[in-house]
Design a protein around this motif. Structure first.
Motif, PDB file in Angstrom:
ATOM      1  N   PRO A   1       0.824  -1.225  -0.066  1.00 38.10           N
ATOM      2  CA  PRO A   1      -0.035   0.077  -0.105  1.00 38.10           C
ATOM      3  C   PRO A   1       1.026   1.172   0.063  1.00 38.10           C
ATOM      4  O   PRO A   1       2.032   1.189   0.326  1.00 38.10           O
ATOM      5  CB  PRO A   1      -0.796  -0.082   1.223  1.00 38.10           C
TER       6      PRO A   1
ATOM      7  N   ARG B   1      -0.601   4.086   4.531  1.00 41.51           N
ATOM      8  CA  ARG B   1      -1.885   3.539   4.485  1.00 41.51           C
ATOM      9  C   ARG B   1      -1.828   2.012   4.716  1.00 41.51           C
ATOM     10  O   ARG B   1      -0.809   1.457   4.804  1.00 41.51           O
ATOM     11  CB  ARG B   1      -2.593   3.531   2.957  1.00 41.51           C
ATOM     12  N   ARG B   2      -2.876   1.501   4.719  1.00 44.76           N
ATOM     13  CA  ARG B   2      -3.083   0.142   4.784  1.00 44.76           C
ATOM     14  C   ARG B   2      -3.954  -0.708   3.816  1.00 44.76           C
ATOM     15  O   ARG B   2      -4.784   0.164   3.275  1.00 44.76           O
ATOM     16  CB  ARG B   2      -3.787  -0.280   6.522  1.00 44.76           C
ATOM     17  N   ARG B   3      -3.591  -1.564   3.662  1.00 46.90           N
ATOM     18  CA  ARG B   3      -4.801  -2.357   2.328  1.00 46.90           C
ATOM     19  C   ARG B   3      -5.187  -3.663   3.047  1.00 46.90           C
ATOM     20  O   ARG B   3      -4.653  -4.586   3.649  1.00 46.90           O
ATOM     21  CB  ARG B   3      -3.485  -2.441   1.269  1.00 46.90           C
TER      22      ARG B   3
ATOM     23  N   ASP C   1      -7.465   0.419   0.193  1.00 45.46           N
ATOM     24  CA  ASP C   1      -6.444   1.350   0.963  1.00 45.46           C
ATOM     25  C   ASP C   1      -7.376   2.109   1.990  1.00 45.46           C
ATOM     26  O   ASP C   1      -8.426   2.726   1.708  1.00 45.46           O
ATOM     27  CB  ASP C   1      -5.563   2.043   0.284  1.00 45.46           C
ATOM     28  N   TYR C   2      -6.721   2.033   3.091  1.00 44.13           N
ATOM     29  CA  TYR C   2      -7.396   3.205   4.094  1.00 44.13           C
ATOM     30  C   TYR C   2      -6.134   3.868   4.870  1.00 44.13           C
ATOM     31  O   TYR C   2      -5.297   2.958   5.132  1.00 44.13           O
ATOM     32  CB  TYR C   2      -8.601   2.340   4.842  1.00 44.13           C
ATOM     33  N   ARG C   3      -6.434   4.696   5.610  1.00 48.20           N
ATOM     34  CA  ARG C   3      -5.534   5.513   6.563  1.00 48.20           C
ATOM     35  C   ARG C   3      -6.392   5.060   7.983  1.00 48.20           C
ATOM     36  O   ARG C   3      -7.415   5.108   8.235  1.00 48.20           O
ATOM     37  CB  ARG C   3      -5.823   6.967   6.383  1.00 48.20           C
TER      38      ARG C   3
ATOM     39  N   ASP D   1      -9.230  11.923   0.176  1.00 48.35           N
ATOM     40  CA  ASP D   1      -8.130  10.884   0.198  1.00 48.35           C
ATOM     41  C   ASP D   1      -8.545   9.439   0.395  1.00 48.35           C
ATOM     42  O   ASP D   1      -7.933   8.690   0.577  1.00 48.35           O
ATOM     43  CB  ASP D   1      -6.997  11.324   1.473  1.00 48.35           C
TER      44      ASP D   1
ATOM     45  N   ARG E   1     -10.658   7.024   5.627  1.00 49.30           N
ATOM     46  CA  ARG E   1     -10.119   7.172   6.955  1.00 49.30           C
ATOM     47  C   ARG E   1     -10.824   6.266   8.232  1.00 49.30           C
ATOM     48  O   ARG E   1     -11.965   6.584   8.324  1.00 49.30           O
ATOM     49  CB  ARG E   1      -9.896   8.531   7.123  1.00 49.30           C
TER      50      ARG E   1
END
Length: 307
Positions: A65, A69-71, A80-82, A98, A101
């Motif tokens: 990712p 970020r994480r996937r 993908d997310y924060r 973005d 989140r």
């Protein structure tokens, strides 16, 4: 929506404003809010095209990712997310420019967070799709100011007709939905814009003057005055003194959208806040306020003509 006030608040200047053209009036509010729970076995909202969730040429492979970020794999999507850690007690979801989140307590494990993502996947994917559609609208060409152009008026498309004439004038034919503008042969584009804007503002003032008394009577309130606003960030405002301001750009939208803003501002004369009691007041005279509120949230400057 937000309450704009000085510190300490001045009762004479206190004003509540209904915002637009801002992140708050996107498909998701600025603050986190719980996502609706997905019913067991319910199907995902169909996607008309692949979301930004799926890898595209030139992007890192699924297991890599972007930085920060994480996937996670969500059915056929790569999401993908924060992740932000906070002192809150529950997991919060927010969709912004973005992407996704997530805010979660420090004691919640990543496995539990990703389980919550899968539980709310229908809501997340639908909101990401809405965000992508709005971004695509921003790339669409703006209105061309010429004969035959399309102009939004009260929720419908109006055809703009331009006639060269020695005397200036403007007339609207509701049966054909044509707005005819007479201008001197040497008139420029800005003169055309000014003439159309003046007509739209006059129409807005006329309609506001009709709708305000109607909803004031329903609510049992009285306002001191109203005026048109050209604010870049508010649909309307109301002061404690009963002075109402309504954005003339509302004339582009269907009457229910106008009625919602009118009811919203007048309701502040009973509740000068955005408490549950305030929203109950709005609902008492405009039961469909949630749908109207959503339409205005999804309407940004890219959807309206530029004058």
């Amino acid at each position: 929506m937000k309450l704009l006030r000085q510190t300490p608040p001045d009762p004479q200047q206190l004003a509540l404003q209904l915002d637009f053209f801002s992140p708050e009036f996107s498909s998701q509010p600025k603050v986190d809010q719980p996502a609706p729970k997905q019913a067991p076995g319910s199907a995902l909202v169909p996607q008309r095209e692949p979301l930004e969730l799926s890898p595209i040429p030139g992007t890192p492979p699924p297991n890599t990712p972007p930085t920060g970020r994480r996937r996670i794999q969500v059915d056929q999507h790569i999401l993908d997310y924060r992740l932000l850690r906070s002192k809150r007690r529950s997991i919060g979801f927010l969709i912004d420019d973005d992407g996704l989140r997530i805010t979660a307590p420090r004691w919640v494990t990543v496995a539990e967070i990703e389980s919550a993502i899968r539980e709310k996947q229908r809501w997340i994917l639908a909101k990401l799709s809405e965000r992508r559609e709005r971004s695509a609208r921003r790339l669409q060409p703006h209105m061309q100011w010429c004969d035959g152009a399309i102009l939004p008026y009260l929720g419908n498309d109006v055809n703009l007709r331009i006639l060269a004439a020695q005397s200036a004038g403007i007339a609207y034919d509701a049966s054909t939905r044509e707005l005819t503008v007479c201008l001197p042969p040497d008139a420029g584009e800005q003169q055309l814009k000014d003439r159309v804007q003046g007509w739209l503002q006059a129409e807005a003032k006329r309609i506001f003057a009709e709708r305000l008394p109607l909803y004031a009577e329903k609510l049992g309130v009285s306002y001191r005055s109203f005026a048109l606003s050209s604010a870049a960030t508010q649909w309307g405002s109301c002061t404690a003194e009963g002075k109402i301001r309504l954005n003339w750009r509302l004339i582009h939208f269907a009457l229910p959208m106008i009625d919602y803003v009118v009811a919203h501002e007048l309701s502040h004369l009973r509740e000068m806040n955005h408490s549950p009691r305030f929203w109950a007041t709005v609902q008492s005279v405009f039961p469909e306020f949630q749908a109207a509120k959503r339409v205005l949230r999804e309407s940004g400057p890219e959807t309206l003509p530029i004058f």
